[in-house]
Design a protein around this motif. Structure first.
Motif, mmCIF file in Angstrom:
data_model
loop_
_atom_site.group_PDB
_atom_site.id
_atom_site.type_symbol
_atom_site.label_atom_id
_atom_site.label_comp_id
_atom_site.label_asym_id
_atom_site.label_seq_id
_atom_site.Cartn_x
_atom_site.Cartn_y
_atom_site.Cartn_z
ATOM 1 N N PHE A 12 -91.635 10.569 10.921
ATOM 2 C CA PHE A 12 -92.361 8.868 11.194
ATOM 3 C C PHE A 12 -92.304 7.869 12.225
ATOM 4 N N GLY A 13 -91.567 9.078 13.310
ATOM 5 C CA GLY A 13 -91.636 8.384 14.389
ATOM 6 C C GLY A 13 -92.267 8.291 15.798
ATOM 7 N N PRO A 14 -92.166 8.497 17.071
ATOM 8 C CA PRO A 14 -93.404 7.943 17.759
ATOM 9 C C PRO A 14 -94.930 9.188 17.389
ATOM 10 N N ALA A 15 -93.918 10.315 17.373
ATOM 11 C CA ALA A 15 -95.033 11.322 16.995
ATOM 12 C C ALA A 15 -96.076 11.165 15.514
ATOM 13 N N GLY A 16 -95.290 11.274 15.011
ATOM 14 C CA GLY A 16 -95.795 11.043 13.684
ATOM 15 C C GLY A 16 -96.614 10.179 13.047
ATOM 16 N N ILE A 17 -95.858 8.982 13.802
ATOM 17 C CA ILE A 17 -97.204 7.750 14.006
ATOM 18 C C ILE A 17 -99.127 8.113 14.537
ATOM 19 N N PHE A 18 -98.370 8.730 15.532
ATOM 20 C CA PHE A 18 -99.675 9.023 16.668
ATOM 21 C C PHE A 18 -100.512 10.645 16.101
ATOM 22 N N ALA A 19 -99.808 11.219 16.006
ATOM 23 C CA ALA A 19 -100.576 12.251 15.123
ATOM 24 C C ALA A 19 -101.352 11.902 14.015
ATOM 25 N N ALA A 20 -100.890 11.729 12.769
ATOM 26 C CA ALA A 20 -101.314 10.684 11.751
ATOM 27 C C ALA A 20 -102.542 9.474 11.829
ATOM 28 N N LEU A 21 -102.363 9.029 12.999
ATOM 29 C CA LEU A 21 -103.520 8.064 13.780
ATOM 30 C C LEU A 21 -104.922 9.276 14.122
ATOM 31 N N GLU A 22 -104.372 9.678 14.884
ATOM 32 C CA GLU A 22 -105.024 11.408 15.823
ATOM 33 C C GLU A 22 -105.937 11.775 14.562
ATOM 34 N N LEU A 23 -105.401 12.111 13.695
ATOM 35 C CA LEU A 23 -106.193 12.863 12.334
ATOM 36 C C LEU A 23 -107.251 11.955 11.720
ATOM 37 N N LEU A 24 -106.465 10.684 11.463
ATOM 38 C CA LEU A 24 -107.625 9.403 10.984
ATOM 39 C C LEU A 24 -109.074 9.907 11.611
ATOM 40 N N ALA A 25 -108.617 9.762 13.161
ATOM 41 C CA ALA A 25 -109.494 9.766 14.445
ATOM 42 C C ALA A 25 -110.295 10.721 14.091
ATOM 43 N N GLU A 26 -110.422 12.065 13.263
ATOM 44 C CA GLU A 26 -110.312 13.719 13.663
ATOM 45 C C GLU A 26 -111.671 13.479 11.676
ATOM 46 N N GLY A 27 -111.047 12.672 10.847
ATOM 47 C CA GLY A 27 -111.994 12.600 9.211
ATOM 48 C C GLY A 27 -110.817 13.432 8.407
ATOM 49 N N ILE A 28 -109.172 13.541 9.112
ATOM 50 C CA ILE A 28 -108.783 14.288 8.762
ATOM 51 C C ILE A 28 -107.407 12.843 7.421
ATOM 52 N N LYS A 29 -107.317 13.446 6.281
ATOM 53 C CA LYS A 29 -106.615 12.799 6.049
ATOM 54 C C LYS A 29 -104.984 12.798 6.167
ATOM 55 N N PRO A 30 -104.363 12.006 6.648
ATOM 56 C CA PRO A 30 -102.613 12.492 7.024
ATOM 57 C C PRO A 30 -101.554 11.651 5.378
ATOM 58 N N THR A 31 -101.130 12.844 5.634
ATOM 59 C CA THR A 31 -99.848 12.577 4.631
ATOM 60 C C THR A 31 -98.775 12.473 5.143
ATOM 61 N N VAL A 32 -97.766 11.772 5.501
ATOM 62 C CA VAL A 32 -96.412 11.207 5.974
ATOM 63 C C VAL A 32 -95.050 11.476 4.835
ATOM 64 N N ILE A 33 -94.122 12.595 5.622
ATOM 65 C CA ILE A 33 -93.425 12.703 4.801
ATOM 66 C C ILE A 33 -91.634 12.379 5.757
ATOM 67 N N GLU A 34 -90.684 11.343 5.195
ATOM 68 C CA GLU A 34 -90.019 11.003 6.321
ATOM 69 C C GLU A 34 -89.253 10.712 5.239
ATOM 70 N N ARG A 35 -88.245 11.337 6.075
ATOM 71 C CA ARG A 35 -86.727 11.132 5.773
ATOM 72 C C ARG A 35 -86.302 10.293 5.085
ATOM 73 N N GLY A 36 -86.371 8.816 6.663
ATOM 74 C CA GLY A 36 -85.746 7.445 5.984
ATOM 75 C C GLY A 36 -86.511 6.691 5.557
ATOM 76 N N LYS A 37 -85.875 5.265 5.572
ATOM 77 C CA LYS A 37 -86.425 4.182 4.845
ATOM 78 C C LYS A 37 -87.764 3.546 5.986
ATOM 79 N N PRO A 38 -88.399 2.966 4.798
ATOM 80 C CA PRO A 38 -89.217 1.746 6.082
ATOM 81 C C PRO A 38 -88.908 0.624 6.726
ATOM 82 N N VAL A 39 -89.688 0.649 7.912
ATOM 83 C CA VAL A 39 -89.199 -0.289 8.672
ATOM 84 C C VAL A 39 -88.078 -1.585 8.757
ATOM 85 N N LYS A 40 -88.335 -1.943 7.793
ATOM 86 C CA LYS A 40 -87.885 -4.087 7.257
ATOM 87 C C LYS A 40 -86.412 -2.954 6.522
#
Length: 172
Positions: A12-40
């Motif tokens: 869920f770095g830049p590539a993952g964030i933008f992949a998820a946004l693009e999937l949504l735009a194409e009507g596909i549900k993204p399920t993101v798997i991120e090894r780290g913690k939320p930004v805060k």
């Protein structure tokens, strides 16, 4: 299978964030798997590095929501020879709170002080649009059938069947 098509995004770095946004735009549900913690939550881990020299291998300057650039300096650049639609990316950053001057400056700069909140807005939009984001979830294995990924293993224990996978693991 019935229902909305899904795609797992690993990272869920830049590539993952933008992949998820693009999937949504194409009507596909993204399920993101991120090894780290939320930004805060990464801020505490960065403070532990700087003050106590304690490094969390999954949440640090490199790993966690937003990826390596989130807490470095907020500059936007690409090393890609095939740059793609940079304006689309810049417009997305503006949509989620970046200053509109990044649309025309030669060296766009969001700023480290602003980028974490923008990354959060992007995550909130992905979730509100039907996507999922799972933090502290490290991909530890794949299940391959005839050379195709059919499943993933998270944190050496949880197994998930997958239809499609995008590896957006950044430098790792």
């Amino acid at each position: 299978k019935g229902g909305k098509k899904t795609c797992h995004v690993i990272g869920f770095g830049p590539a993952g964030i933008f992949a998820a946004l693009e999937l949504l735009a194409e009507g596909i549900k993204p399920t993101v798997i991120e090894r780290g913690k939320p930004v805060k939550e990464r801020r505490r881990d960065l403070a532990a590095i700087n003050k106590q020299l304690i490094v969390d291998e999954d949440s640090n300057y490199c790993f966690g929501e937003g990826g390596a650039g989130t807490y470095s300096d907020g500059k936007l650049y690409t090393r890609s020879k095939k740059k793609g639609d940079i304006q689309k990316v810049l417009k997305a950053f503006v949509q989620f709170g970046a200053n509109a001057n990044i649309l025309y400056e030669a060296h766009p700069h969001i700023g480290t002080n602003k980028l974490p909140a923008i990354i959060e807005q992007m995550r909130d939009f992905i979730i509100a649009s039907g996507g999922e984001v799972h933090f502290e979830s490290r991909l530890t294995n794949f299940t391959l059938v005839k050379g195709e990924i059919q499943g993933i293993e998270i944190n050496n224990s949880q197994e998930m069947a997958v239809e499609q996978v995008i590896l957006a693991t950044g430098h790792s």
